[in-house]
Design a protein around this motif. Structure first.
Motif, mmCIF file in Angstrom:
data_model
loop_
_atom_site.group_PDB
_atom_site.id
_atom_site.type_symbol
_atom_site.label_atom_id
_atom_site.label_comp_id
_atom_site.label_asym_id
_atom_site.label_seq_id
_atom_site.Cartn_x
_atom_site.Cartn_y
_atom_site.Cartn_z
ATOM 1 N N HIS A 113 0.808 -1.222 0.000
ATOM 2 C CA HIS A 113 0.000 0.000 0.000
ATOM 3 C C HIS A 113 0.840 1.270 0.000
ATOM 4 O O HIS A 113 0.349 2.343 -0.313
ATOM 5 C CB HIS A 113 -0.968 0.010 1.177
ATOM 6 C CG HIS A 113 -2.005 -1.060 1.088
ATOM 7 N ND1 HIS A 113 -2.813 -1.210 -0.016
ATOM 8 C CD2 HIS A 113 -2.353 -2.045 1.942
ATOM 9 C CE1 HIS A 113 -3.626 -2.235 0.172
ATOM 10 N NE2 HIS A 113 -3.358 -2.767 1.344
ATOM 11 N N GLU A 114 2.108 1.157 0.359
ATOM 12 C CA GLU A 114 3.003 2.313 0.355
ATOM 13 C C GLU A 114 3.468 2.673 -1.053
ATOM 14 O O GLU A 114 4.195 3.644 -1.229
ATOM 15 C CB GLU A 114 4.219 2.037 1.232
ATOM 16 C CG GLU A 114 3.887 1.859 2.690
ATOM 17 C CD GLU A 114 5.106 1.478 3.509
ATOM 18 O OE1 GLU A 114 6.204 1.343 2.946
ATOM 19 O OE2 GLU A 114 4.952 1.322 4.729
ATOM 20 N N ILE A 115 3.049 1.916 -2.046
ATOM 21 C CA ILE A 115 3.513 2.115 -3.422
ATOM 22 C C ILE A 115 3.239 3.526 -3.926
ATOM 23 O O ILE A 115 4.035 4.100 -4.665
ATOM 24 C CB ILE A 115 2.912 1.057 -4.382
ATOM 25 C CG1 ILE A 115 3.613 1.088 -5.739
ATOM 26 C CG2 ILE A 115 1.436 1.272 -4.591
ATOM 27 C CD1 ILE A 115 4.958 0.466 -5.746
ATOM 28 N N TYR A 116 2.136 4.118 -3.503
ATOM 29 C CA TYR A 116 1.782 5.451 -3.995
ATOM 30 C C TYR A 116 2.771 6.507 -3.508
ATOM 31 O O TYR A 116 3.117 7.426 -4.246
ATOM 32 C CB TYR A 116 0.342 5.794 -3.628
ATOM 33 C CG TYR A 116 -0.624 4.798 -4.226
ATOM 34 C CD1 TYR A 116 -0.833 4.754 -5.602
ATOM 35 C CD2 TYR A 116 -1.277 3.877 -3.423
ATOM 36 C CE1 TYR A 116 -1.691 3.818 -6.164
ATOM 37 C CE2 TYR A 116 -2.133 2.932 -3.975
ATOM 38 C CZ TYR A 116 -2.328 2.908 -5.349
ATOM 39 O OH TYR A 116 -3.164 1.978 -5.900
ATOM 40 N N SER A 117 3.227 6.377 -2.267
ATOM 41 C CA SER A 117 4.232 7.324 -1.777
ATOM 42 C C SER A 117 5.570 7.079 -2.478
ATOM 43 O O SER A 117 6.316 8.017 -2.737
ATOM 44 C CB SER A 117 4.379 7.242 -0.255
ATOM 45 O OG SER A 117 4.740 5.946 0.142
ATOM 46 N N TRP A 118 5.871 5.836 -2.822
ATOM 47 C CA TRP A 118 7.108 5.536 -3.559
ATOM 48 C C TRP A 118 7.038 6.123 -4.971
ATOM 49 O O TRP A 118 8.017 6.653 -5.484
ATOM 50 C CB TRP A 118 7.337 4.042 -3.641
ATOM 51 C CG TRP A 118 7.555 3.348 -2.328
ATOM 52 C CD1 TRP A 118 7.867 3.925 -1.128
ATOM 53 C CD2 TRP A 118 7.459 1.955 -2.081
ATOM 54 N NE1 TRP A 118 7.971 2.966 -0.151
ATOM 55 C CE2 TRP A 118 7.721 1.743 -0.713
ATOM 56 C CE3 TRP A 118 7.164 0.856 -2.870
ATOM 57 C CZ2 TRP A 118 7.720 0.492 -0.130
ATOM 58 C CZ3 TRP A 118 7.159 -0.393 -2.290
ATOM 59 C CH2 TRP A 118 7.436 -0.573 -0.942
ATOM 60 N N ILE A 119 5.866 6.007 -5.599
ATOM 61 C CA ILE A 119 5.685 6.574 -6.942
ATOM 62 C C ILE A 119 5.852 8.086 -6.901
ATOM 63 O O ILE A 119 6.541 8.665 -7.740
ATOM 64 C CB ILE A 119 4.316 6.165 -7.525
ATOM 65 C CG1 ILE A 119 4.298 4.663 -7.835
ATOM 66 C CG2 ILE A 119 3.996 6.984 -8.778
ATOM 67 C CD1 ILE A 119 2.933 4.123 -8.210
ATOM 68 N N LEU A 120 5.228 8.725 -5.909
ATOM 69 C CA LEU A 120 5.357 10.174 -5.769
ATOM 70 C C LEU A 120 6.816 10.570 -5.550
ATOM 71 O O LEU A 120 7.312 11.517 -6.177
ATOM 72 C CB LEU A 120 4.479 10.681 -4.623
ATOM 73 C CG LEU A 120 4.530 12.187 -4.366
ATOM 74 C CD1 LEU A 120 4.026 12.957 -5.591
ATOM 75 C CD2 LEU A 120 3.713 12.531 -3.134
#
Length: 160
Positions: A113-120
């Motif tokens: 679920h942390e993928i979005y912060s990694w993408i950002l």
């Protein structure tokens, strides 16, 4: 080919070794002087497709975009100048990454679920890196910065 490579399940120890070799190759090339080949050489389409397929498969298998393998080859063998290498590598990395992710999704992988912060963080880093590379740093300084980051990644890969 990255789609097929991403579907392969490899041993974590072998994964670390293969990724470490790829990163070490890139660091080695970046620290050498005269990295840029002065003469432009043409590459036959068949060879370009075979090399691209191999890099795509291998990159998908170990989960990288492939630019770290492609870029040094393009420059070392004189198949492209620096600007051409940047353009080709960016598109190769994008297509390779999307294809590799498709291969992983088709295998049933679940994303953190942390993928979005990694993408950002990746997008912000890409924008800042592009700006700094284009306007603030010399080519030689960029080589040393990239080599240092890759060297840190190698150490982190085998220690942590």
């Amino acid at each position: 080919m990255s789609f097929i490579g991403a579907k392969m399940n490899i041993d974590p120890h072998l994964y670390k070794i293969l990724l470490g070799i790829c990163l070490s190759f890139a660091v080695f090339r970046l620290f050498l002087k005269n990295v840029v080949c002065k003469e432009h050489r043409n590459l036959a389409f068949v060879w370009a497709m075979l090399i691209g397929a191999f890099i795509g498969f291998f990159s998908g298998m170990i989960g990288i975009g492939g630019g770290i393998i492609l870029s040094p080859l393009l420059i070392l063998f004189g198949w492209a100048n620096l600007k051409e290498t940047a353009a080709v590598s960016a598109m190769f990395i994008l297509l390779n990454s999307v294809s590799g992710l498709a291969g992983l999704f088709s295998s049933g992988i679940q994303l953190n679920h942390e993928i979005y912060s990694w993408i950002l963080a990746g997008i912000v880093g890409a924008i800042l890196g592009s700006y700094m590379g284009s306007f603030k740093f010399s080519f030689r300084k960029l080589q040393y910065i990239l080599a240092s980051v890759l060297l840190f990644a190698i150490v982190k890969l085998f220690i942590f």
